[in-house]
Design an enzyme around this catalytic site. Structure first.
Site, PDB file in Angstrom:
ATOM      1  N   ASP A  14     -67.941 -22.846  65.978  1.00  0.00           N
ATOM      2  CA  ASP A  14     -67.649 -23.778  67.429  1.00  0.00           C
ATOM      3  C   ASP A  14     -66.399 -23.785  67.805  1.00  0.00           C
ATOM      4  OD1 ASP A  14     -67.679 -25.456  64.882  1.00  0.00           O
ATOM      5  OD2 ASP A  14     -67.602 -27.027  66.378  1.00  0.00           O
ATOM      6  N   GLU A  69     -68.342 -27.965  64.012  1.00  0.00           N
ATOM      7  CA  GLU A  69     -67.094 -28.673  63.149  1.00  0.00           C
ATOM      8  C   GLU A  69     -66.115 -29.370  63.610  1.00  0.00           C
ATOM      9  OE1 GLU A  69     -63.158 -28.765  61.166  1.00  0.00           O
ATOM     10  OE2 GLU A  69     -63.567 -27.984  63.160  1.00  0.00           O
ATOM     11  N   GLU A  70     -66.094 -29.093  65.194  1.00  0.00           N
ATOM     12  CA  GLU A  70     -65.084 -29.702  65.863  1.00  0.00           C
ATOM     13  C   GLU A  70     -65.325 -31.088  66.297  1.00  0.00           C
ATOM     14  OE1 GLU A  70     -61.997 -28.847  66.445  1.00  0.00           O
ATOM     15  OE2 GLU A  70     -61.957 -26.571  66.390  1.00  0.00           O
ATOM     16  N   ASP A  90     -59.081 -22.753  57.547  1.00  0.00           N
ATOM     17  CA  ASP A  90     -59.345 -23.411  58.805  1.00  0.00           C
ATOM     18  C   ASP A  90     -57.946 -24.528  59.295  1.00  0.00           C
ATOM     19  OD1 ASP A  90     -60.407 -24.125  61.254  1.00  0.00           O
ATOM     20  OD2 ASP A  90     -61.381 -25.724  60.554  1.00  0.00           O
TER      21      ASP A  90
END
Length: 376
Positions: free
Chosen positions: A75, A135-136, A159
């Site tokens: 995402d 994740e965001e 990341d």
């Protein structure tokens, strides 16, 4: 330069996938991995993670009965418009006002190339790819992922926006604070004295909060404020969203409590009510010197000609969720910069360098886990 890697990166970035809209990119990645002969499964995290798809787990067996895990998220942060990638003299950028999406599709593309190279000739050790969702928005996909299904003993999350070579050994705990102020609406020009301004209460509370960089380990911020219905109405509702982060989990909780107290004080000063909710989005960690994942990461970096640089940062990643769950994982820099903005970019050379690091980690794992840093 590896044209296939670059083409994969551009193609993935141009698939829209803000949190909650991951279905298309997840289906694309799964189909391409299956076409390469990998075993791919999708978990049931879409519901609890409030995502458009579940987390993907793909496996490629190796020559040795050992496994390593690589992780990236599918995402992106929200954005308007379609992402269009341009190659600006070897640096990938967005053509318009959108994000690029290199966070975290740079790593996804690298992993796709890694297994593409190894699809016909097995890698020295087995590869597990974990491609997470949501994740965001608080690492929700990784939190819902069951690490007990992994065959790997160590994992690597690519990341962190920074120069390739950085190894993240400490991250903060983040506390999220939502405060809903409720006042009384009234006509602002005729009978303002009959109203109680929820916006004024929120503003007073914000003025009392500890904000900014509070010490070497701790920050706090108010990022959103929403309220009111019209310029001529005393506002009856206002919501603020704040956060507190610290490498010391107790300090993060302490600051979140101070923000909550400020909200209560601001509401009382303006005859309003307030409902405050606190949520720990992720728990910080410090990677111990004995970590096998840390040793493998640094061996992989050195094999790519990079001297590892250990860093403590103020952000979180899927590694936070994995480490809290007891799975040994390390966050590595991926060469991106200005993420979450229209200036986001990544050099093509950084994609190549990340691929070299992943190859180095595989080679180090095949040779046997090196001694932990500082050990013989």
């Amino acid at each position: 330069m590896n044209s296939r890697l670059q083409e994969t990166f551009v193609r993935l970035c141009e698939i829209r996938s803000p949190t909650g809209e991951e279905r298309e990119v997840a289906d694309t990645a799964a189909a391409e991995l299956r076409a390469l002969g990998l075993e791919v499964s999708e978990d049931d995290a879409a519901g609890p993670a409030e995502a458009g798809a579940g987390n993907l787990l793909a496996r490629l067996p190796g020559r040795a009965d050992r496994w390593v895990m690589f992780c990236a998220h599918l995402d992106t942060v929200p954005h308007r418009g379609q992402v269009e990638v341009v190659d600006d003299e070897g640096v990938f950028r967005s053509r318009g006002e959108t994000i690029l999406g290199a966070d975290n599709k740079a790593a996804v593309a690298v992993f796709m190339e890694l297994v593409s190279r190894r699809a016909e000739a097995p890698p020295p050790v087995g590869i597990e790819l974990v491609l997470t969702v949501a994740e965001e928005q608080g690492l929700r996909g990784a939190k819902a992922f069951d690490t007990s299904v992994l065959r790997s003993r160590a994992g690597f999350v690519l990341d962190h926006a920074g120069p390739v070579g950085e190894v993240i050994v400490a991250t903060p705990t983040q506390q999220k604070i939502l405060a809903d102020f409720t006042g009384v609406e009234a006509h602002a020009g005729i009978r303002p004295e009959d109203g109680s301004s929820a916006i004024a209460a929120a503003a007073t509370a914000i003025g009392r909060m500890p904000l900014g960089r509070l010490d070497g380990q701790t920050t706090a911020n108010v990022g959103l404020i929403q309220g009111g219905t019209s310029g001529n109405v005393v506002p009856g509702h206002c919501r603020i969203q704040a956060e507190a982060r610290s490498l010391d989990a107790g300090r993060a909780a302490e600051v979140a409590g101070q923000i909550s107290d400020a909200c209560a004080w601001g509401a009382s000063e303006h005859d309003c009510d307030v409902d405050v909710r606190l949520e720990e989005l992720f728990r910080g960690y410090e990677v111990p010197a004995s970590s096998p994942a840390l040793a493998l990461a640094e061996a992989g970096l050195r094999s790519a000609g990079l001297e590892p640089v250990r860093e403590a940062i103020g952000g979180g990643s899927d590694a936070n969720a994995f480490r809290v769950g007891g799975f040994d994982s390390v966050l590595l820099a991926n060469g991106t910069d200005a993420v979450h903005t229209a200036d986001e970019h990544v050099p093509a050379a950084s994609l190549e360098r990340m691929l070299e690091v992943c190859e180095g980690i595989l080679a180090a794992a095949a040779a046997g886990e090196p001694a932990a840093p500082g050990e013989a």
